[in-house]
Scaffold this motif. Structure first.
Motif, mmCIF file in Angstrom:
data_model
loop_
_atom_site.group_PDB
_atom_site.id
_atom_site.type_symbol
_atom_site.label_atom_id
_atom_site.label_comp_id
_atom_site.label_asym_id
_atom_site.label_seq_id
_atom_site.Cartn_x
_atom_site.Cartn_y
_atom_site.Cartn_z
ATOM 1 N N GLN A 80 0.517 -0.997 -0.062
ATOM 2 C CA GLN A 80 -0.126 0.237 0.583
ATOM 3 C C GLN A 80 0.697 1.285 -0.175
ATOM 4 O OE1 GLN A 80 -2.511 -0.637 3.362
ATOM 5 N NE2 GLN A 80 -0.398 0.558 5.333
ATOM 6 N N ARG A 81 0.280 2.201 -0.987
ATOM 7 C CA ARG A 81 0.971 3.474 -0.762
ATOM 8 C C ARG A 81 1.034 4.632 -0.097
ATOM 9 N NH1 ARG A 81 2.818 2.855 -6.629
ATOM 10 N NH2 ARG A 81 3.969 1.786 -5.692
ATOM 11 N N ARG A 82 1.985 4.751 0.784
ATOM 12 C CA ARG A 82 1.682 5.915 1.490
ATOM 13 C C ARG A 82 2.177 7.284 1.682
ATOM 14 N NH1 ARG A 82 5.100 5.265 6.898
ATOM 15 N NH2 ARG A 82 6.702 5.968 5.934
ATOM 16 N N THR A 83 1.286 8.565 1.173
ATOM 17 C CA THR A 83 1.717 9.524 0.722
ATOM 18 C C THR A 83 1.697 10.069 2.457
ATOM 19 O OG1 THR A 83 -0.532 10.291 0.260
ATOM 20 C CG2 THR A 83 1.238 10.045 -1.666
ATOM 21 N N PRO A 121 6.945 9.641 2.526
ATOM 22 C CA PRO A 121 6.508 8.283 1.447
ATOM 23 C C PRO A 121 7.465 7.243 1.125
ATOM 24 C CG PRO A 121 6.616 10.500 0.179
ATOM 25 C CD PRO A 121 7.215 10.662 1.960
ATOM 26 N N TRP A 122 6.020 6.055 1.763
ATOM 27 C CA TRP A 122 6.792 4.974 1.258
ATOM 28 C C TRP A 122 6.120 3.861 0.763
ATOM 29 C CZ3 TRP A 122 10.886 2.970 2.172
ATOM 30 C CH2 TRP A 122 10.998 1.051 3.014
ATOM 31 N N ASP A 123 5.991 2.920 0.950
ATOM 32 C CA ASP A 123 5.539 1.679 0.574
ATOM 33 C C ASP A 123 5.307 0.712 1.829
ATOM 34 O OD1 ASP A 123 4.737 2.630 -1.907
ATOM 35 O OD2 ASP A 123 5.598 1.555 -3.409
ATOM 36 N N ARG A 159 -2.883 7.245 3.248
ATOM 37 C CA ARG A 159 -2.665 4.866 2.835
ATOM 38 C C ARG A 159 -3.850 4.794 1.291
ATOM 39 N NH1 ARG A 159 -1.905 5.548 8.446
ATOM 40 N NH2 ARG A 159 0.909 4.474 8.530
ATOM 41 N N THR A 166 -4.637 1.349 -1.123
ATOM 42 C CA THR A 166 -4.239 0.175 -1.587
ATOM 43 C C THR A 166 -5.562 -0.103 -3.524
ATOM 44 O OG1 THR A 166 -4.205 -0.266 0.753
ATOM 45 C CG2 THR A 166 -4.392 -2.130 -0.504
ATOM 46 N N GLU A 204 6.496 -0.241 -10.119
ATOM 47 C CA GLU A 204 5.949 0.608 -9.112
ATOM 48 C C GLU A 204 4.973 0.176 -8.930
ATOM 49 O OE1 GLU A 204 9.379 1.653 -10.014
ATOM 50 O OE2 GLU A 204 10.351 1.083 -7.823
ATOM 51 N N GLU A 205 4.551 1.120 -10.570
ATOM 52 C CA GLU A 205 2.638 0.652 -11.237
ATOM 53 C C GLU A 205 2.342 -0.916 -10.598
ATOM 54 O OE1 GLU A 205 1.189 3.650 -13.836
ATOM 55 O OE2 GLU A 205 3.519 3.397 -14.376
ATOM 56 N N PRO A 215 2.068 -2.792 -6.715
ATOM 57 C CA PRO A 215 0.888 -2.566 -5.081
ATOM 58 C C PRO A 215 -0.831 -3.190 -5.806
ATOM 59 C CG PRO A 215 0.781 -0.577 -5.767
ATOM 60 C CD PRO A 215 1.884 -0.988 -6.604
#
Length: 459
Positions: free
Chosen positions: A80-83, A108-110, A159, A161, A204-205, A208
Motif C-alpha cells: 500500500q502506497r503511503r503519502t 512517502p513509503w510503500d 494510504r 491500496t 512501482e505501478e 500494489p
C-alpha cells in the motif's frame, strides 16, 4: 490449523518479511529504492514482458492416513502506497516530501500489509480435477491524522491500496508403487485484471497489484509429507519428477515432524528454525543480527529519526538496537550447535563447557603432551616455530584484499596449527600492530600457510 502451523509460523514470518526494509532502515537509502525481491507474483498483463512471474507451483508427495484433511494457508504482503500531507489551515492539506516531528521524520513509503487465504479440504476431494479457490482484496483509501505533542493536527498520512485478485488451485494424483503415495500440486496465480496504460508501466505501478513474498503453509491432519530434499530411496524417482516453479518446499515444524510443509520462494533446509539467540526481526535480507544491531545502534540521531518515520517495523528495529542489553548482544556473537561424540567418551552436560578450558587453547601450556603434531614447520630449509620472525607473502590465489595490504610486512609466529586435513597454518602477529598484545591475550591472530611466508634469519 493455527495449532498445526504454530511452530512453523516463526520461520514463515521471516520469509514474509525477508528484505522488507534494509539497513540503514531509511527510505532515502539507495538500497531501499528497489523494494521486494522475493516471491513477487505480478499481474498477468504486465509480468511476462518484464521477466516477472505471475504464478508459483508447489509439488510434494504425501502419505495420507484415513480421512485426512489438508489445510492450506497462502500468505503474502499487499503493498500500500503511503503519502505524507502537511496541514495548511482551514482543513486544507498539501502533499510534501517530508514532515518533521520531534521523534521522527515522516516520508512517502510503500508499506506491506499481511494477507492470508486459508483453505481446509479433504484429501479425497483433491484426487482428479481438484479444487479451485479464487480470492481478492479490495482497493481502499485510509487516512491517519498526524498530531504533535500538544494534540494539534499537523498533517496526515494517506494510504492507498489497489485491488488484487488471485486463485489457489489444488489437486492430487495417486502414484503407483509399493505404498499409497499422492503427488499434491498447489498453484498460486495472480489474476488481477489491471492492465497498464499505453506505454511501459513501471514496477512501482505493478507492485500494489502484486502478491509480494507469496508462500504456502501445508498441513496434514493425519499422515505425513515426504522430504523433497532427502526422500527415502524408494521415493527418489517420484520426487525427481515433481516440478516446483518459483518456490521451494521443505518440511517445517520441529525436528522429526512431517505433517507440515513450508513452500517458500527462498531456498531453505528441512525443519528451518530461527536462532534462539535472535532477539527480534531485523527485516534485512541475509541478516546477521550482531552486525546489524551494532551498526544500527551507531546511527546518528537524525538517521534514527528518519528510520522511525519510514516504517513502524524499522522503528522497532531502532528501538531494539538502542535497548539491547550487553548479555543479549553477547549471545549473538556465536553459539555451538550439533555436537556429536566421536570418541566414545560421555559428553559434558553443558556442550559449551567443552570450549571453556582452564587453559586457553592458544596457550602453549594447554597443549596435549601426547599430541603428535609438531610445533614447528620447515620453510625454505629453515625451522619456523613459535617466536620465529617471517616476512608475509600472501598468495594471490587464496587471499583477500585485507591480506594484500600486509604484503612484505614482518611478523612474529605465535603458533603452528594443524587442521584435520593435514594442513599447516601459521598464526602470526604483525610487527608494529598496536593491538598485538590484545590479540595474544584473546588468541585472535592472522593466519598464513607456510608457502605464504619467508623466514627471517636470526641476527
Amino acid at each position: 490449523m493455527d495449532a498445526r502451523f504454530a511452530s512453523a509460523r516463526q520461520v514463515a514470518d521471516a520469509v514474509l518479511f525477508e528484505g522488507y526494509v534494509l539497513y540503514p532502515y531509511r527510505a532515502s537509502a539507495a538500497k531501499n529504492r528497489m523494494r521486494w525481491q522475493f516471491g513477487v507474483l505480478a499481474p498477468p498483463a504486465w509480468a511476462p514482458a518484464q521477466g516477472e512471474h505471475t504464478f508459483q507451483r508447489t509439488e510434494v508427495l504425501l502419505e495420507p492416513r484415513g480421512a485426512a484433511t489438508l489445510d492450506l494457508e497462502l500468505r503474502f504482503l499487499h503493498a500500500q502506497r503511503r503519502t505524507v500531507q502537511q496541514a495548511r489551515g482551514e482543513g486544507a492539506f498539501e502533499e510534501v516530501a517530508e514532515l518533521h516531528l520531534p521523534d521522527r521524520v515522516l516520508v512517502p513509503w510503500d508499506e506491506g500489509t499481511e494477507e492470508r487465504v486459508t483453505v481446509s479440504v479433504a484429501v479425497s476431494e483433491l484426487v482428479g480435477p481438484g479444487a479451485y479457490f479464487p480470492f481478492s482484496r479490495p482497493a481502499r483509501v485510509e487516512i491517519e491524522a498526524v498530531l504533535d505533542e500538544t494534540g494539534r493536527t499537523v498533517g496526515r498520512l494517506v494510504r492507498r491500496t489497489e485491488r488484487v485478485c488471485g486463485v489457489l488451485r489444488v489437486s492430487a494424483t495417486e502414484l503407483e508403487g509399493p505404498y499409497r503415495v499422492l503427488k499434491l500440486t498447489a498453484e498460486v496465480e495472480n489474476t488481477s485484471p489491471w492492465a497498464p496504460d499505453e506505454g511501459a508501466a513501471t514496477r512501482e505501478e505493478a507492485l500494489p497489484r502484486s502478491l509480494v513474498a507469496a508462500h504456502l503453509l501445508l498441513g496434514l491432519s493425519s499422515g505425513s509429507f515426504l522430504s523433497m530434499t532427502d526422500p527415502p530411496e524408494w521415493a527418489k524417482g517420484a520426487v525427481a519428477a515433481c516440478e516446483n516453479r518459483h518456490t521451494w518446499p521443505v518440511l517445517a515444524g520441529g525436528p522429526g515432524r512431517a505433517d507440515v510443509v513450508l513452500s517458500s520462494p527462498i531456498i531453505l533446509e528441512d525443519h528451518p528454525a530461527i536462532a534462539p539467540e535472535s532477539a527480534g526481526a531485523m527485516y534485512d535480507a541475509t541478516e546477521i543480527d550482531e552486525i546489524l544491531a551494532l551498526r544500527t545502534a551507531a546511527l546518528t540521531d537524525e538517521e534514527k529519526r528518519e528510520a522511525r518515520g519510514t516504517d513502524p517495523r524499522a522503528a522497532a528495529v531502532i528501538d531494539l538496537a538502542d535497548s539491547m542489553p550487553p548479555e543479549v548482544l553477547e549471545r549473538l556473537h556465536g553459539a555451538v550447535r550439533g555436537l556429536r561424540d566421536i570418541t566414545g567418551e560421555p559428553m559434558a552436560q553443558d556442550p559449551q563447557a567443552l570450549f571453556r578450558p582452564q587453559t586457553p587453547w592458544w596457550d602453549p601450556a594447554g597443549r596435549d603432551p601426547v599430541d603428535p603434531a609438531p610445533d614447528h614447520v620447515t620453510v625454505e630449509g629453515v625451522r619456523v616455530g613459535v617466536g620465529s620472525r617471517v616476512v608475509l607473502r600472501p598468495g594471490l590465489r587464496r587471499t583477500d584484499a585485507q591480506d594484500l595490504f600486509l604484503q612484505g610486512s614482518t611478523a612474529q609466529v605465535e603458533a603452528v596449527l594443524h587442521d584435520v586435513d593435514g594442513g599447516v597454518h601459521l598464526a602470526v602477529t604483525v610487527d608494529g600492530d598496536p593491538g598485538a598484545d590484545i590479540r595474544r591475550e584473546q588468541g585472535r591472530f592472522l593466519y598464513f600457510q607456510p608457502d605464504e611466508v619467508t623466514p627471517v634469519e636470526p641476527a
